[in-house]
Design a protein around this motif. Structure first.
Motif, short mmCIF file in Angstrom:
data_model
loop_
_atom_site.label_atom_id
_atom_site.label_comp_id
_atom_site.label_asym_id
_atom_site.label_seq_id
_atom_site.Cartn_x
_atom_site.Cartn_y
_atom_site.Cartn_z
N TYR A 80 0.84 -1.21 0.00
CA TYR A 80 0.00 0.00 0.00
C TYR A 80 0.87 1.25 0.00
O TYR A 80 0.97 1.96 1.00
N GLU A 115 0.73 4.28 -1.55
CA GLU A 115 0.13 5.62 -1.37
C GLU A 115 -0.27 5.86 0.08
O GLU A 115 -0.06 6.95 0.61
N GLU A 116 -0.83 4.84 0.73
CA GLU A 116 -1.19 4.96 2.14
C GLU A 116 0.05 5.12 3.01
O GLU A 116 0.07 5.92 3.95
N LEU A 117 1.09 4.36 2.67
CA LEU A 117 2.35 4.47 3.40
C LEU A 117 2.93 5.87 3.27
O LEU A 117 3.31 6.49 4.26
N LYS A 118 2.96 6.38 2.06
CA LYS A 118 3.51 7.72 1.83
C LYS A 118 2.74 8.77 2.61
O LYS A 118 3.33 9.64 3.25
N ALA A 119 1.41 8.67 2.61
CA ALA A 119 0.58 9.64 3.35
C ALA A 119 0.86 9.56 4.85
O ALA A 119 0.99 10.59 5.52
N LYS A 120 0.96 8.34 5.37
CA LYS A 120 1.20 8.17 6.81
C LYS A 120 2.59 8.68 7.19
O LYS A 120 2.76 9.34 8.21
N GLU A 139 2.58 12.40 7.26
CA GLU A 139 1.90 12.85 8.48
C GLU A 139 2.83 12.76 9.69
O GLU A 139 2.93 13.70 10.48
N PHE A 199 -0.50 -3.56 6.44
CA PHE A 199 0.12 -2.23 6.49
C PHE A 199 1.26 -2.19 7.49
O PHE A 199 2.24 -1.47 7.29
N ASP A 206 4.34 -3.05 5.72
CA ASP A 206 4.79 -1.94 4.89
C ASP A 206 5.57 -0.92 5.72
O ASP A 206 6.62 -0.42 5.31
#
Length: 68
Positions: free
Chosen positions: A18, A20-25, A28, A54, A57
């Motif tokens: 994941y 994109e989710e990793l990058k966003a987290k 943050e 996740f 990841d």
């Protein structure tokens, strides 16, 4: 620190499910950290809270980050 994070994300990308989710987290978390040590601590805390896959990841990213 941001350059190191970007490099670790780049190196982790082929191995994570994941991105994109990793990058966003990670973005943050990095906004809350003032240095590498604090960032690493926050990522480790997030790993304890995350659910699989996740969590894996996040671990992969942290391994890449620590090597740099």
């Amino acid at each position: 620190m941001n350059e190191k994070i970007e490099r670790a994300l780049f190196e982790a990308r082929p191995y994570v499910e994941y991105f994109e989710e990793l990058k966003a987290k990670i973005e943050e978390i990095s906004s809350k950290a003032s240095n590498d040590k604090e960032f690493k601590t926050l990522v480790e805390k997030e790993i304890t809270l995350a659910k699989e896959p996740f969590k894996t990841d996040l671990r992969i990213f942290l391994q890449k980050f620590e090597v740099l």
